[in-house]
Design an enzyme around this catalytic site. Structure first.
Site, short mmCIF file in Angstrom:
data_model
loop_
_atom_site.label_atom_id
_atom_site.label_comp_id
_atom_site.label_asym_id
_atom_site.label_seq_id
_atom_site.Cartn_x
_atom_site.Cartn_y
_atom_site.Cartn_z
N HIS A 79 16.44 58.95 -0.24
CA HIS A 79 16.75 59.92 0.80
C HIS A 79 18.25 59.89 1.06
CE1 HIS A 79 12.63 60.81 2.83
NE2 HIS A 79 12.49 60.60 1.53
N TYR A 208 14.18 62.60 13.33
CA TYR A 208 14.21 61.82 14.56
C TYR A 208 14.43 62.81 15.70
CZ TYR A 208 14.73 57.47 11.89
OH TYR A 208 14.54 56.41 11.03
N PRO A 297 11.91 49.54 15.72
CA PRO A 297 11.91 50.18 14.39
C PRO A 297 12.80 51.41 14.28
CG PRO A 297 9.92 50.76 15.60
CD PRO A 297 10.64 49.74 16.44
N LYS A 301 15.87 48.60 10.56
CA LYS A 301 16.63 47.41 10.20
C LYS A 301 15.78 46.20 9.84
CE LYS A 301 19.90 49.38 10.03
NZ LYS A 301 20.12 49.61 8.68
N TYR A 389 22.88 52.98 9.31
CA TYR A 389 21.54 53.29 8.82
C TYR A 389 21.39 52.92 7.33
CZ TYR A 389 17.07 55.82 8.78
OH TYR A 389 15.74 56.15 8.70
#
Length: 398
Positions: A79, A208, A297, A301, A389
């Site tokens: 991704h 998100y 979550p 990580k 990220y």
């Protein structure tokens, strides 16, 4: 008369056959260091417990060392970004253009299948169904792990070093910190209601979403199975809602995207906690992964932080065991803590920016949207998110 315990001698005793423990055994084996890995679960339980898996690029590169056994690049999906959604609009964070890195969607249980296959093929002493009662002698040169097999037979593993990779309910943690619960702790006032559904993907990348009704995450597992979450009360009953109500909750929180629905075959409630043990190492014992720390979550990580711990501990143990050099093991806790606390901050930041609370005022809500805009309307803001990220460079102790 009680039978004498079965005695085992090894260089490194690893408690926990999760990603951290298995990967450490692999890296040690590459350097010619023997280890014994024990876990109270069966192999089937380890390989079939479905857990999320967003792998940082650095994690994938470490897993490449498994050779033909690693399927992260072949089965996993790369991704190149995520979408932040708020006020009904989506904003894409393009990872390669901002950092030159990507992430891979590859569930943790698949990583574990790869690691177990690789270790067994290499002849690893890997014992399932073994419960550890405690660890003695960590301040000596020969700590001992006291355990029991699935048949109740006593087992004693004497080693040059003991590693606790035995999860958030770690037994080894008590030997390192003096307490099974000693650490810095934060509990959040919300949880995630998670589902697995038989349906095609609703989006090409993860969404998100911040909404007045609460957070939602639209994630994926495969071409036919999807993972989705929405914010809920920590005490929510995962079976209290009908499928129609579950889909209504999800859809309401991702305006602008029409979710592709299907039968829901698993549901659960995932509580949010942040934890870092007071100590990561004492004498000839150390803890890594969830035994040492847990994160919400939201920032993806958890497993990646475990891999970063292991990379550092592997270097330190090679120096200690092969060269008698204690310099790196003495520096392990401080070096690992730097990344741990950066990851704790990023996970807290993503969580607080995307979730709502019952106590939030109209000011809080507008400030939160302002924060989101500060990220998506700034290259610097998007770069920080993308760097964290996709993962900071793995540290070296050499």
């Amino acid at each position: 008369m009680t039978a004498a315990p079965t005695a085992v001698r090894t260089q490194v005793a690893i408690v926990g056959a999760g990603p951290a423990g298995l990967l450490l055994s692999h890296l040690l084996d590459e350097a010619g260091i023997d280890s014994v890995v024990v876990d109270q679960r069966t192999r089937d339980e380890i390989e079939t417990t479905i857990r999320a898996g967003i792998l940082e690029q650095g994690t994938v590169e470490v897993l490449d060392r498994l050779g033909e056994h690693s399927r992260a690049r072949t089965v996993g999906n790369r991704h190149d970004g995520i979408e932040l959604r708020f006020e009904g609009a989506g904003h894409r964070i393009d990872f390669p253009s901002l950092t030159g890195r990507s992430v891979w969607l590859y569930p943790q249980h698949e990583v574990l299948k790869d690691l177990i296959a690789a270790r067994l093929a290499a002849g690893q002493d890997l014992r399932f169904g073994v419960s550890v009662d405690g660890v003695d002698g960590v301040d000596s040169d020969q700590p001992v792990v006291h355990a029991r097999t699935a048949d109740g037979e006593a087992l004693e593993i004497t080693a040059d070093f003991v590693v606790g990779a035995d999860g958030s309910r770690s037994v080894v943690r008590a030997a390192v910190t003096g307490s099974s619960t000693g650490g810095y702790f934060r509990e959040y006032p919300f949880a995630w209601f998670g589902i697995l559904t038989e349906a095609p993907p609703s989006a090409e990348e993860l969404i998100y979403s911040n909404s007045p009704d609460g957070f939602a995450l639209i994630s994926q597992r495969s071409a036919t199975v999807q993972r989705m979450y929405f914010q809920c009360d920590p005490d929510a009953d995962p079976n209290a809602l009908s499928e129609e109500e579950v889909w209504e909750n999800l859809q309401r929180r991702v305006p602008g995207t029409t979710l592709k629905e299907g039968p829901i075959f698993q549901r659960d409630v995932l509580r949010f906690r942040s934890f870092v043990a007071y100590e990561l190492r004492r004498g000839r014992a150390a803890i890594v992964g969830d035994a040492a720390h847990t994160v919400p979550p939201t920032g993806a990580k958890g497993m990646n932080l475990a891999v970063a711990d292991v990379v550092l501990l592997n270097q330190a143990l090679q120096a200690l065991i092969l060269r008698g050099d204690e310099h790196l093991i003495d520096a392990f806790a401080e070096t690992a803590s730097r990344r741990i606390w950066k990851a704790q901050h990023f996970s807290w930041w993503m969580t607080s920016m995307l979730h709502t609370t019952d106590e939030a005022t109209p000011f809080d809500r507008r400030r939160q949207v302002g924060e989101l805009r500060s990220v998506v309307e700034s290259e610097a803001g998007m770069t920080y998110l993308a760097e964290a990220y996709t993962g900071w460079p793995l540290a070296s102790m050499d």
